[in-house]
Write a protein that holds these residues in place. Structure first.
Motif, mmCIF file in Angstrom:
data_model
loop_
_atom_site.group_PDB
_atom_site.id
_atom_site.type_symbol
_atom_site.label_atom_id
_atom_site.label_comp_id
_atom_site.label_asym_id
_atom_site.label_seq_id
_atom_site.Cartn_x
_atom_site.Cartn_y
_atom_site.Cartn_z
ATOM 1 N N LYS A 150 0.810 -1.212 0.000
ATOM 2 C CA LYS A 150 0.000 0.000 0.000
ATOM 3 C C LYS A 150 0.843 1.261 0.000
ATOM 4 O O LYS A 150 0.324 2.358 0.048
ATOM 5 N N GLN A 151 2.148 1.081 -0.011
ATOM 6 C CA GLN A 151 3.016 2.247 0.057
ATOM 7 C C GLN A 151 3.047 2.982 -1.270
ATOM 8 O O GLN A 151 3.015 2.382 -2.334
ATOM 9 N N ASN A 288 -2.513 8.897 8.739
ATOM 10 C CA ASN A 288 -2.739 7.751 7.864
ATOM 11 C C ASN A 288 -2.091 7.954 6.506
ATOM 12 O O ASN A 288 -1.514 7.036 5.943
ATOM 13 N N ALA A 289 -2.223 9.176 6.015
ATOM 14 C CA ALA A 289 -1.651 9.450 4.698
ATOM 15 C C ALA A 289 -0.134 9.436 4.760
ATOM 16 O O ALA A 289 0.525 8.895 3.878
ATOM 17 N N LEU A 290 0.405 10.024 5.813
ATOM 18 C CA LEU A 290 1.860 10.041 5.965
ATOM 19 C C LEU A 290 2.413 8.639 5.982
ATOM 20 O O LEU A 290 3.463 8.344 5.423
ATOM 21 N N GLN A 291 1.640 7.770 6.632
ATOM 22 C CA GLN A 291 2.102 6.417 6.826
ATOM 23 C C GLN A 291 2.177 5.666 5.503
ATOM 24 O O GLN A 291 2.941 4.723 5.360
ATOM 25 N N ARG A 292 1.416 6.128 4.535
ATOM 26 C CA ARG A 292 1.414 5.470 3.232
ATOM 27 C C ARG A 292 2.540 5.937 2.336
ATOM 28 O O ARG A 292 2.750 5.384 1.272
ATOM 29 N N LEU A 293 3.211 7.005 2.737
ATOM 30 C CA LEU A 293 4.244 7.545 1.862
ATOM 31 C C LEU A 293 5.568 6.839 2.120
ATOM 32 O O LEU A 293 5.948 6.622 3.256
ATOM 33 N N CYS A 294 6.220 6.503 1.046
ATOM 34 C CA CYS A 294 7.561 5.947 1.158
ATOM 35 C C CYS A 294 8.456 6.993 0.530
ATOM 36 O O CYS A 294 8.600 7.072 -0.678
ATOM 37 N N ALA A 295 9.004 7.834 1.382
ATOM 38 C CA ALA A 295 9.545 9.083 0.873
ATOM 39 C C ALA A 295 11.052 9.037 0.671
ATOM 40 O O ALA A 295 11.781 8.467 1.472
ATOM 41 N N SER A 296 11.485 9.630 -0.419
ATOM 42 C CA SER A 296 12.899 9.887 -0.629
ATOM 43 C C SER A 296 13.050 11.381 -0.794
ATOM 44 O O SER A 296 12.106 12.062 -1.166
ATOM 45 N N ARG A 297 14.247 11.841 -0.561
ATOM 46 C CA ARG A 297 14.411 13.280 -0.582
ATOM 47 C C ARG A 297 15.383 13.690 -1.673
ATOM 48 O O ARG A 297 16.429 13.085 -1.863
ATOM 49 N N PHE A 298 15.015 14.723 -2.393
ATOM 50 C CA PHE A 298 15.892 15.289 -3.412
ATOM 51 C C PHE A 298 16.007 16.772 -3.145
ATOM 52 O O PHE A 298 15.011 17.438 -2.925
ATOM 53 N N THR A 299 17.219 17.264 -3.160
ATOM 54 C CA THR A 299 17.401 18.667 -2.832
ATOM 55 C C THR A 299 17.882 19.426 -4.047
ATOM 56 O O THR A 299 18.902 19.094 -4.635
ATOM 57 N N LEU A 300 17.126 20.429 -4.432
ATOM 58 C CA LEU A 300 17.554 21.280 -5.536
ATOM 59 C C LEU A 300 18.635 22.220 -5.030
ATOM 60 O O LEU A 300 18.785 22.426 -3.828
ATOM 61 N N SER A 301 19.356 22.787 -5.958
ATOM 62 C CA SER A 301 20.378 23.733 -5.524
ATOM 63 C C SER A 301 19.687 24.970 -4.961
ATOM 64 O O SER A 301 18.609 25.361 -5.406
ATOM 65 N N SER A 302 20.310 25.554 -3.967
ATOM 66 C CA SER A 302 19.670 26.667 -3.283
ATOM 67 C C SER A 302 19.675 27.890 -4.184
ATOM 68 O O SER A 302 20.462 27.971 -5.130
#
Lengths: 733, 548
Positions: A150-151, A288-302
């Motif tokens: 369900k992720q 509940n919604a947060l729990q469904r997220l399988c999050a990765s992080r991408f950082t744009l240049s500042s």
């Protein structure tokens, strides 16, 4: 400065005005326009006459109409030149714009590829669960394999800027990038996630982009059936939400929950743009919604990093030739840091500066040659650019008179221009070298750029021996170059190596600097040797052993030597643009104009315009009024002038009475006047009807004027508590 | 007896019509959809679970701790072709309600229709979803992804449902007549269709939700068709739905939260190395069970923890000795506490083979947090920062104290004297204060925000100026030109900044006419962030905070 030039030859000055009115119209005439929409025609001349507004207003006077032949010919010439300048401005600006676009694209491409790789990997992992048959994929109940099915794979793209403006384009490009890789991409914005439309609204937005524009009901099952058709299921589905913070949290949560029920059947990847901290989703989404997220992080240049890249490409690498003065650079920097902080506004500032440069500087047409490839077209003046007047103007430039270059050296002009053309090269090399050195301290190119533009070269004083002693005692200072010098002392051998390598690359085209850099090599070798003897090349200041002291000595000798090289570079090659003759051709200097164009101060403008409306309207009737209020003035203007006499609340009745007195008494007086003098020409306006306006009419005009003041944000309408009073909101102008 | 006669009556009336419609639609589909890719005409067989049916033993072993519920369900659904009362399955999230119900139907191999009220977020979608499945309609591009029937109202739904049901009954009848004894896999058994509605509790949130709920509860008695069994799955207990409307209450089946042992068994299913995993669970499950017992929450964190648990091991197949267990546990121990905290955060699965700088995972969040305390990791313009602090102050401090905190010049020395006076009163009203803290951030009008902004912006700038003077006398004149302008500029475009702060959820707005100016704002910023921002400006925030 521009004014001295414009006095010298009138035609460009008229062009200046037209440019200015064009620019100011874009920026701050709009609130003013709202106020006076219904007023007399003279304003229309202003609002429509984009090219020659000033002249149209003045033209009724016969003086200008009867021009001498010579003048009109000159005017034509000026017209030709100003048109030409406009055209050249367009080419120059398009070049700058393209450069900026390329820089931004380059800075994003790495992240984009990272995102795409992540999507591919995750997509493969979803497909590894096993292929679903069609009936499995579209049926309504969830696939019961494991809880993690369900992720929802989610990428949080941190834009690292409070303002979203810069990143709209970034996400648009991400959209195109992913589409070109074959993903199905839909882009949703916060507008789709409104509480009013609910989850149906954003699903509809999704389906509109994926399936077809006209759908009766928005339903995920439609998406699932669509995904199973026509090979669609070979590629992942990507949803980009560019401004997560602005979305309605409950709607976004609903969408996430719905999509997660279908996660395996329709592999959906959510890309959420987060402009503040990475925990922002935690604040707006439900658990509940947060729990469904399988999050990765991408950082744009500042934004600051991007800004540096843009600066480098536009001003330091050969681009258009256009540049700005020290003060303008300082203003742009402070505007970026204090006011807006978006690259978009920086680019806009640059564009305004560029436009104003072309509008105020007749010789700016020369930039055409800088903009094109560097072939020497300047010497062959076939196109008649250097007419007598422009030559005269060129030698009246302050930088020319300051350097005592006279007309007699007229034929030297092309030579100077060639110098100018060549000039930025060593300069920019030096700036870039300092930037490289400053990178160890995370210094911004923006700061270095601003400091090195200083025409008085105040940075040189840091090289006096006393200053070097000083700089070690002081903890922090504003001067960037001083910081660079200080930081040099803390560098490790490996950092030295990389620094020298980069300097070599930078100065490769310029032998004088390159030689100096090469001279540093033996020193570098001895430092390295000392570092290796110590065994710890990366931490020079850790052990207080004997070899360490030796290394330290070497390092400080190195630092001194490099500081000397920097000083040499600064002294010899760092001629700031503003100290070069004829630099006015390239360099925009008028910071006040830029500021007024950019900040505008619309509210203050509205107030001052209301108080002195005749300055804008240029009507004959109120021009010689002095301090008295005339009934021929605009109602809103009368009312606002009257309001100045009140404190922060205004009694409506008193206000109305004084308004009425002005209209009635005056008009009755003029009635008498008109009978005796019969100056009926003056009274074209309806406001000036001979007989006193009826009570109802006065009331209506009063109401309208009050409403206009309210719309302009100057007063607040009566509250329930005090129905007879309006409140003044704005004070002073 | 009665039922059957009723049923046959219906069949006689409807059968001819329905079959004709059916054939027409199927033929049109095949003509209009010439491409051969998986064009799939659903049949009655698709109403079952679709996979091989499982035995009762397999079912029971699949769901540890759900034995009684499964047996209850099977008992309540009843033997083949036996009408049953509506059933309501309820329990907390992630207690296996949906899975158990669906697997029970897989075991029974009976036809059913499933609709989730989450996916079908409006009555119309819900009704049409049920009808689509019963009418064996599939959305595709050739029919414009439309539903089989348009159905908005409950009354229409009853009629259409009746038609569709009898249609299905007829096909089921004919099927069961031909192949009754052979009982092939995946073929529906029996002459009943069950309607499973998931997430019924969500209907309460809908517009006219109570009406729809009452309709669903009374559907059984309204429809008067015993061939339809109704199963409602809800996260809320049945008490919240009941009203005295005279319909038959559904029979409740409660799914309690799993116990720790049950969780242990659940996670132990399908594991390659049961010994190792069991040892791992022994050490991990207990602390986690105190925080949550939801399987879905646990499974993500536990799987990522297990990966770390196994890291030191070369051979995943070995069964661990006591010594090894202890060593592994000691390695894992420091990781457990941050993960406990993480359950309420964005869960993240560490992606393997990711060593690029920009793809850091949030699992390492705790270590980053400490760094982040130092500096702000996103860009804000200076005036936006001052506005943020002003809003924070306006929300935390009582409005009556503004005059003493900031005088018109925003002088520093003046403030200290005043603050001492307020300190005395502070001691007196400690309880009132605490109440104020419990109330959360207060709201404030725009004017107050701007006034505070002006005060602190001027103070901040003057303090900057002092620093400059002290440190670099020689640069004064240059800086004066540059930074004077900054000071003036801070004031323009403030309203724009306010709106962008609102957009970023740092300030919330209670709506009203913007021209009237009577909107009230509220700062939603945590003290952490405000302090961070203040530090980046070198602004002494704590001095201005009441109660500190």
């Amino acid at each position: 400065m521009a004014p001295s030039g414009t006095v010298a030859d009138p035609p460009p000055s008229s062009a200046t005005d037209s440019f200015n009115s064009g620019a100011s119209e874009e920026n701050d005439i709009r609130p003013f326009f709202v106020l006076h929409k219904a007023s007399s025609g003279s304003l229309q001349g202003k609002s429509t006459g984009t090219v020659r507004s000033k002249r149209t207003i003045e033209s009724p006077t016969p003086k200008i109409a009867k021009k001498s032949e010579v003048e009109s010919a000159e005017e034509e010439d000026g017209q030709f030149l100003s048109n030409r300048r406009l055209k050249i401005f367009e080419t120059v600006w398009s070049k700058i714009e393209k450069t900026i676009e390329n820089v931004l694209r380059d800075s994003n491409s790495k992240i984009f590829n990272g995102i795409y790789d992540w999507i591919r990997e995750s997509f493969e992992s979803i497909r590894s669960y096993g292929a679903l048959s069609l009936s499995e994929a579209v049926r309504s109940y969830p696939v019961l394999t494991q809880a993690s099915s369900k992720q929802l794979f989610t990428a949080l793209v941190l834009t690292r800027n409070l303002e979203m403006v810069d990143d709209l384009l970034t996400f648009e490009e991400l959209n195109l990038h992913l589409k070109s890789q074959g993903c199905h991409v839909a882009k949703l914005s916060s507008m789709d996630f409104s509480a009013k439309n609910g989850v149906g609204g954003c699903l509809r937005g999704l389906l509109r982009q994926f399936v077809m524009p006209t759908l009766d009901v928005a339903d995920v099952t439609t998406l699932a059936s669509w995904y199973r058709e026509n090979e669609n299921h070979k590629n992942p589905v990507v949803i980009i939400v560019d401004d997560t913070e602005r979305c309605c949290g409950s709607v976004l949560s609903d969408l996430i929950l719905i999509l997660s029920e279908w996660a395996v059947k329709v592999p959906i990847f959510l890309i959420m743009g987060v402009s503040t901290a990475h925990d922002a989703p935690r604040k707006i989404l439900s658990v509940n919604a947060l729990q469904r997220l399988c999050a990765s992080r991408f950082t744009l240049s500042s934004p600051a990093e991007r800004m540096d890249a843009v600066l480098e490409a536009v001003f330091l690498k050969p681009c258009s030739g256009f540049t700005v003065s020290h003060k303008v650079a300082l203003f742009m920097r402070s505007y970026f840091l204090c006011q807006d902080g978006t690259l978009t506004s920086f680019v806009r500032t640059l564009k305004i500066a560029c436009l104003q440069h072309f509008s105020s500087e007749p010789l700016s047409i020369m930039l055409e040659h800088f903009c094109q490839d560097r072939s020497n077209q300047l010497t062959g003046e076939g196109n008649g650019l250097l007419t007598e007047s422009t030559m005269k103007h060129a030698f009246d430039l302050p930088s020319v008179t300051r350097n005592k270059i006279t007309r007699s050296t007229c034929e030297l002009l092309p030579q100077f221009l060639l110098d100018l053309q060549r000039m930025p090269n060593p300069w920019s090399i030096v700036v870039l070298c300092i930037y490289e050195a400053g990178k160890f301290d995370k210094l911004r190119l923006l700061d270095i750029f601003c400091e090195t533009l200083d025409p008085e070269a105040r940075y040189l004083k840091y090289f006096s021996p006393s200053a070097i002693v000083n700089c070690q005692s002081q903890v922090s200072g504003r001067s960037v170059i001083r910081q660079v010098l200080r930081k040099l002392r803390d560098l490790s051998p490996s950092q030295w190596r990389s620094l020298l390598k980069r300097w070599e690359n930078l100065s490769a085209e310029f032998s004088e600097i390159n030689d100096k850099v090469m001279e540093l090599h033996p020193l570098k070798r001895s430092v390295e040797a000392a570092g290796q003897r110590q065994g710890l090349p990366n931490s020079p200041k850790k052990h207080a052993s004997r070899s360490h002291t030796k290394l330290e000595k070497e390092l400080s000798a190195m630092a001194d030597k490099v500081a000397a090289v920097i000083e040499f570079m600064l002294r010899e090659y760092m001629k700031p643009v503003e100290s070069v003759p004829f630099h006015e051709i390239l360099c925009f200097k008028n910071v006040d104009k830029l500021q007024s164009a950019l900040l505008g101060d619309p509210r203050g403008r509205i107030q001052s315009d209301l108080l002195e409306a005749h300055n804008i309207l240029h009507c004959i009737c109120c021009s010689q009024r002095g301090t008295t209020l005339l009934p021929s003035m605009h109602d809103t203007s009368i009312l606002y002038t009257l309001a100045q006499e009140h404190a922060d609340v205004i009694n409506l009745h008193d206000w109305y009475q004084s308004f009425k007195t002005i209209l009635v008494s005056r008009s009755s007086k003029t009635k008498q006047n008109s009978k005796t003098c019969s100056k009926s020409k003056k009274r074209k306006d309806r406001c000036e009807e001979p007989e006193a306006p009826a009570e109802a009419l006065i009331q209506a005009r009063f109401c309208r004027a009050v409403m206009e003041l309210q719309i302009a944000g100057l007063i607040r309408l009566p509250s329930k508590r005090r129905p007879d009073f309006v409140q003044r909101v704005a004070f002073g102008s | 007896m009665k039922v059957e006669s009723f049923c046959s009556f219906f069949q006689n009336q409807e059968s001819s019509k329905v079959t004709r419609r059916n054939t027409r639609s199927s033929s049109s589909v095949t003509v209009e959809n010439p491409e051969p890719n998986e064009s799939h005409q659903p049949t009655v067989d698709d109403l079952t679970f679709g996979e091989e049916s499982i035995t009762l033993d397999a079912l029971l072993s699949d769901f540890p701790g759900r034995r009684s519920q499964i047996l209850d369900l099977i008992r309540l659904i009843g033997p083949l072709d036996c009408p049953s009362f509506p059933i309501m399955v309820y329990g907390d999230a992630s207690t296996g309600k949906t899975s158990v119900v669906l697997q029970v139907f897989r075991h029974l191999n009976r036809p059913f229709v499933y609709s989730s009220c989450r996916t079908c977020y409006s009555p119309r979608l819900l009704f049409e979803s049920v009808l689509n499945q019963l009418l064996l309609h599939s959305k595709c591009s050739s029919n414009g992804y439309s539903s089989a029937k348009r159905c908005d109202k409950p009354s229409d739904f009853v009629n259409l449902l009746r038609q569709a049901l009898s249609n299905v009954m007829e096909t089921l009848d004919s099927k069961s007549g031909t192949s009754r004894s052979s009982k092939p896999d995946g073929k529906p058994v029996g002459k009943m269709v069950y309607l499973i509605l998931d997430h019924v509790d969500l209907i309460k949130e809908w517009e006219k939700g109570t009406m729809i709920l009452q309709f669903l509860f009374s559907l059984y008695s309204v429809l008067k068709m015993p061939q339809l069994g109704i199963i409602l799955i809800s996260g809320l207990p049945p008490d919240v739905y009941y009203s005295n409307m005279g319909y038959t209450d559904p029979i409740p089946v409660y799914f309690p939260v799993y116990s720790q042992e049950e969780l242990h068994q659940i996670f132990l299913r399908n594991q390659a190395n049961r010994d190792l995993y069991s040892a791992f669970l022994d050490s991990v499950l207990k602390p986690f069970c105190r925080v949550t017992r939801r399987v879905d929450e646990l499974s993500t964190t536990i799987s990522s923890l297990f990966r770390k648990y196994c890291e030191p091991l070369d051979d995943l197949g070995l069964s661990p000795s006591e010594d090894l267990k202890r060593r592994l546990y000691n390695q894992l121990k420091p990781l457990i506490a941050p993960c406990l905290n993480e359950i309420f955060r964005v869960s993240s699965r560490p992606n393997d083979g990711d060593n690029r700088g920009e793809r850091r995972q949030k699992a390492s969040c705790s270590s980053e947090n400490r760094e982040e305390v130092e500096k702000l990791d996103f860009h804000m313009s200076t005036s936006a920062k001052y506005l943020l602090i002003a809003a924070f102050l306006a929300s935390r401090n009582p409005a009556t104290l503004d005059a003493s905190m900031f005088d018109s010049t925003g002088g520093m020395d003046n403030r200290k004297r005043k603050r001492k006076a307020s300190e005395k009163s502070m001691e007196k009203k400690e309880i009132a204060e605490q109440e104020a803290v419990m109330k959360g951030p207060g709201s404030f009008p725009l004017e107050r925000l701007l006034a505070i902004f002006q005060c602190i912006a001027s103070v901040g700038d003057s303090s900057f100026g002092e620093e400059e003077e002290g440190k670099e006398e020689e640069e004064e004149e240059e800086e004066a030109t540059g930074y004077d302008r900054e000071n003036n500029n801070l004031m323009s475009d403030v309203l724009l900044q306010v709106s962008s702060l609102c957009d970023a959820n740092f300030i919330t707005k209670s709506g009203s006419c913007p021209l009237e100016g009577s909107v009230r704002y509220r700062s939603m910023v945590s003290e952490d962030l405000a302090l961070k921002v203040a530090r980046s400006l070198r602004f002494p925030l704590s001095k201005y905070l009441y109660r500190r």
